[in-house]
Design a protein around this motif. Structure first.
Motif, PDB file in Angstrom:
ATOM      1  N   SER A   1       0.817  -1.213   0.000  1.00 57.51           N
ATOM      2  CA  SER A   1       0.000   0.000   0.000  1.00 57.51           C
ATOM      3  C   SER A   1       0.850   1.262   0.000  1.00 57.51           C
ATOM      4  N   CYS A   2       2.168   1.107  -0.005  1.00 58.34           N
ATOM      5  CA  CYS A   2       3.071   2.258  -0.020  1.00 58.34           C
ATOM      6  C   CYS A   2       2.941   2.987  -1.365  1.00 58.34           C
ATOM      7  N   PRO A   3       2.780   4.309  -1.376  1.00 60.40           N
ATOM      8  CA  PRO A   3       2.633   5.039  -2.647  1.00 60.40           C
ATOM      9  C   PRO A   3       3.767   4.801  -3.630  1.00 60.40           C
ATOM     10  N   GLN A   4       5.000   4.670  -3.130  1.00 60.37           N
ATOM     11  CA  GLN A   4       6.132   4.440  -4.037  1.00 60.37           C
ATOM     12  C   GLN A   4       6.044   3.053  -4.682  1.00 60.37           C
ATOM     13  N   PHE A   5       5.562   2.072  -3.929  1.00 65.94           N
ATOM     14  CA  PHE A   5       5.398   0.736  -4.502  1.00 65.94           C
ATOM     15  C   PHE A   5       4.293   0.748  -5.558  1.00 65.94           C
ATOM     16  N   ILE A   6       3.215   1.441  -5.276  1.00 59.65           N
ATOM     17  CA  ILE A   6       2.130   1.553  -6.255  1.00 59.65           C
ATOM     18  C   ILE A   6       2.632   2.240  -7.513  1.00 59.65           C
ATOM     19  N   ARG A   7       3.447   3.277  -7.335  1.00 61.74           N
ATOM     20  CA  ARG A   7       4.017   3.974  -8.486  1.00 61.74           C
ATOM     21  C   ARG A   7       4.921   3.050  -9.294  1.00 61.74           C
ATOM     22  N   LEU A   8       5.697   2.213  -8.618  1.00 57.59           N
ATOM     23  CA  LEU A   8       6.555   1.248  -9.300  1.00 57.59           C
ATOM     24  C   LEU A   8       5.729   0.323 -10.177  1.00 57.59           C
ATOM     25  N   GLN A   9       4.646  -0.209  -9.639  1.00 54.82           N
ATOM     26  CA  GLN A   9       3.810  -1.121 -10.425  1.00 54.82           C
ATOM     27  C   GLN A   9       3.138  -0.390 -11.592  1.00 54.82           C
ATOM     28  N   GLU A  10       2.747   0.854 -11.367  1.00 52.24           N
ATOM     29  CA  GLU A  10       2.152   1.618 -12.469  1.00 52.24           C
ATOM     30  C   GLU A  10       3.166   1.833 -13.590  1.00 52.24           C
ATOM     31  N   THR A  11       4.422   2.093 -13.219  1.00 50.56           N
ATOM     32  CA  THR A  11       5.478   2.299 -14.209  1.00 50.56           C
ATOM     33  C   THR A  11       5.718   1.030 -15.017  1.00 50.56           C
ATOM     34  N   ILE A  12       5.763  -0.112 -14.335  1.00 47.46           N
ATOM     35  CA  ILE A  12       5.972  -1.376 -15.034  1.00 47.46           C
ATOM     36  C   ILE A  12       4.802  -1.674 -15.957  1.00 47.46           C
ATOM     37  N   GLY A  13       3.583  -1.452 -15.474  1.00 47.81           N
ATOM     38  CA  GLY A  13       2.411  -1.686 -16.309  1.00 47.81           C
ATOM     39  C   GLY A  13       2.434  -0.844 -17.565  1.00 47.81           C
ATOM     40  N   LYS A  14       2.823   0.428 -17.419  1.00 47.10           N
ATOM     41  CA  LYS A  14       2.910   1.312 -18.579  1.00 47.10           C
ATOM     42  C   LYS A  14       3.979   0.826 -19.561  1.00 47.10           C
ATOM     43  N   ALA A  15       5.133   0.398 -19.034  1.00 47.19           N
ATOM     44  CA  ALA A  15       6.215  -0.072 -19.898  1.00 47.19           C
ATOM     45  C   ALA A  15       5.814  -1.334 -20.655  1.00 47.19           C
ATOM     46  N   LEU A  16       5.103  -2.233 -19.991  1.00 45.60           N
ATOM     47  CA  LEU A  16       4.660  -3.460 -20.648  1.00 45.60           C
ATOM     48  C   LEU A  16       3.628  -3.162 -21.733  1.00 45.60           C
ATOM     49  N   ASP A  17       2.775  -2.179 -21.481  1.00 45.17           N
ATOM     50  CA  ASP A  17       1.818  -1.773 -22.515  1.00 45.17           C
ATOM     51  C   ASP A  17       2.545  -1.203 -23.716  1.00 45.17           C
ATOM     52  N   GLU A  18       3.594  -0.402 -23.459  1.00 48.88           N
ATOM     53  CA  GLU A  18       4.390   0.151 -24.556  1.00 48.88           C
ATOM     54  C   GLU A  18       5.066  -0.963 -25.343  1.00 48.88           C
ATOM     55  N   ALA A  19       5.539  -1.997 -24.619  1.00 46.87           N
ATOM     56  CA  ALA A  19       6.214  -3.116 -25.280  1.00 46.87           C
ATOM     57  C   ALA A  19       5.253  -3.849 -26.208  1.00 46.87           C
ATOM     58  N   ALA A  20       4.009  -4.001 -25.749  1.00 46.71           N
ATOM     59  CA  ALA A  20       3.023  -4.704 -26.563  1.00 46.71           C
ATOM     60  C   ALA A  20       2.691  -3.933 -27.840  1.00 46.71           C
ATOM     61  N   LYS A  21       2.813  -2.606 -27.773  1.00 46.42           N
ATOM     62  CA  LYS A  21       2.501  -1.774 -28.929  1.00 46.42           C
ATOM     63  C   LYS A  21       3.698  -1.604 -29.862  1.00 46.42           C
ATOM     64  N   GLY A  22       4.931  -1.821 -29.314  1.00 42.56           N
ATOM     65  CA  GLY A  22       6.146  -1.567 -30.082  1.00 42.56           C
ATOM     66  C   GLY A  22       6.281  -2.496 -31.270  1.00 42.56           C
ATOM     67  N   SER A  23       6.991  -2.053 -32.265  1.00 45.51           N
ATOM     68  CA  SER A  23       7.215  -2.865 -33.462  1.00 45.51           C
ATOM     69  C   SER A  23       8.400  -3.785 -33.264  1.00 45.51           C
ATOM     70  N   GLU A  24       8.308  -5.011 -33.764  1.00 46.03           N
ATOM     71  CA  GLU A  24       9.373  -6.003 -33.741  1.00 46.03           C
ATOM     72  C   GLU A  24       9.932  -6.224 -32.334  1.00 46.03           C
TER      73      GLU A  24
END
Length: 353
Positions: free
Chosen positions: A313-336
């Motif tokens: 429930s720590c805000p920094q931990f929540i921010r970490l997971q949000e960052t990873i989720g965003k990066a994984l979404d970007e990876a799914a959209k990226g080419s090759e």
């Protein structure tokens, strides 16, 4: 000299291995971490993002040597080794707050394949104040709240905060040999601690910090404006007077501050429970049986802190997971199979403020 096969193991290797799987198979993503202690933490972080399309394997950077640490992990992310199928998961240390002043800091904040804790290290999460009462309950099976960890860590943080800004300033400006991280940790050692007189340790700490700040102001009389600018920048990265303990060296917070306090609290709670057993037992046999049962249920406070997951429930931990989720979404959209360079770790206003 010919290169060994293992020298070519990089993200492309894992991408090729994934392509050999059936179309219905999940994509395997390798996550390199710094040490054995980091494996469980990053497994906890990454588990949220496993689904029918991908899964993670958390491992150390080398199975052939005992070389560990951030530098060893990041060596795998130089040049063409990077990619969406191989990521690095490291402690932020001071590198996040340095914001690119050093090469190590640039490696961490500029790469979309490198994830960091946002706080100094995983030990800081294990010392998350809001979770410490539950740790004591797990250790002693006694839910009596005899100490306010949240208030104490807030006061401890506020006392350390102005000197912590100086510590980061010294590293930002290249003056750290004159006031090292070790020097800083010596000043902020709370010293002797008594549960019933916790305020004394805070008052003593404030006195030590004040003297050191006065000394630094004498040494660097022209630092006032840059100090104020740095304080505002660090606030934008998530640092506040109340949560400073999350950004201080993790081993210091764990070993010197929180574990000793939690140990004393647990000793008091254990004695309280044992006295209750002695007081309420009808006869000696019942007392001995109850005491044996209770003692067999007790846990070691440091081990319980290492297993503590109340930081979710720590805000920094929540921010970490949000960052990873965003990066994984970007990876799914990226080419090759390539991530777009979203630079998720550059300076930004913390939404948790």
């Amino acid at each position: 000299m010919s290169r060994r096969l293992k020298d070519n193991i990089n993200s492309r290797y894992f991408e090729a291995a994934n392509q050999l799987r059936s179309k219905s198979a999940r994509r395997k993503i390798i996550a390199y971490v710094e040490s054995y202690d980091d494996i469980l933490f990053w497994r906890t972080v990454l588990s949220k993002f496993e689904n029918d399309k991908r899964f993670f394997e958390v491992m150390l950077p080398s199975k052939d040597t005992l070389r560990r640490g951030k530098k060893s992990v990041l060596m795998n992310f130089i040049g063409q080794n990077v990619g969406r199928d191989m990521i690095a998961c490291v402690d932020a240390d001071y590198d996040y707050l340095l914001q690119g002043v050093t090469q190590m800091s640039r490696n961490i904040i500029d790469s979309p394949y490198v994830f960091h804790t946002y706080v100094y290290s995983i030990e800081n999460y294990q010392c998350y104040a809001e979770s410490l009462h539950n740790v004591c309950v797990m250790v002693t099976l006694n839910d009596h709240a005899i100490f306010d960890f949240v208030d104490y860590m807030r006061q401890y943080s506020e006392a350390c905060y102005p000197l912590f800004i100086w510590s980061v300033w010294m590293y930002r400006t290249g003056n750290y040999p004159r006031f090292t991280l070790t020097d800083f940790c010596k000043v902020i050692d709370p010293g002797g601690f008594n549960i019933q007189a916790a305020q004394k340790s805070i008052d003593h700490l404030r006195s030590k910090v004040g003297r050191k700040i006065h000394s630094l102001q004498q040494q660097y009389p022209g630092a006032k404006e840059s100090y104020i600018r740095l304080k505002e920048e660090l606030r934008g990265l998530g640092l506040t007077p109340a949560n400073t303990y999350l950004y201080i060296q993790g081993h210091h917070i764990f070993d010197t501050v929180v574990a000793p306090i939690a140990g004393k609290v647990c000793n008091r709670l254990r004695m309280e429970r044992e006295n209750e057993i002695y007081r309420t037992a009808v006869h000696r046999t019942q007392r001995n049986n109850e005491m044996a049962c209770y003692e067999s249920s007790l846990q070691d406070v440091r081990q319980m802190m290492k297993k503590n997951m109340g930081y979710m429930s720590c805000p920094q931990f929540i921010r970490l997971q949000e960052t990873i989720g965003k990066a994984l979404d970007e990876a799914a959209k990226g080419s090759e199979g390539q991530l777009t360079d979203s630079r998720p770790f550059t300076a930004q206003k913390d939404s948790t403020q």
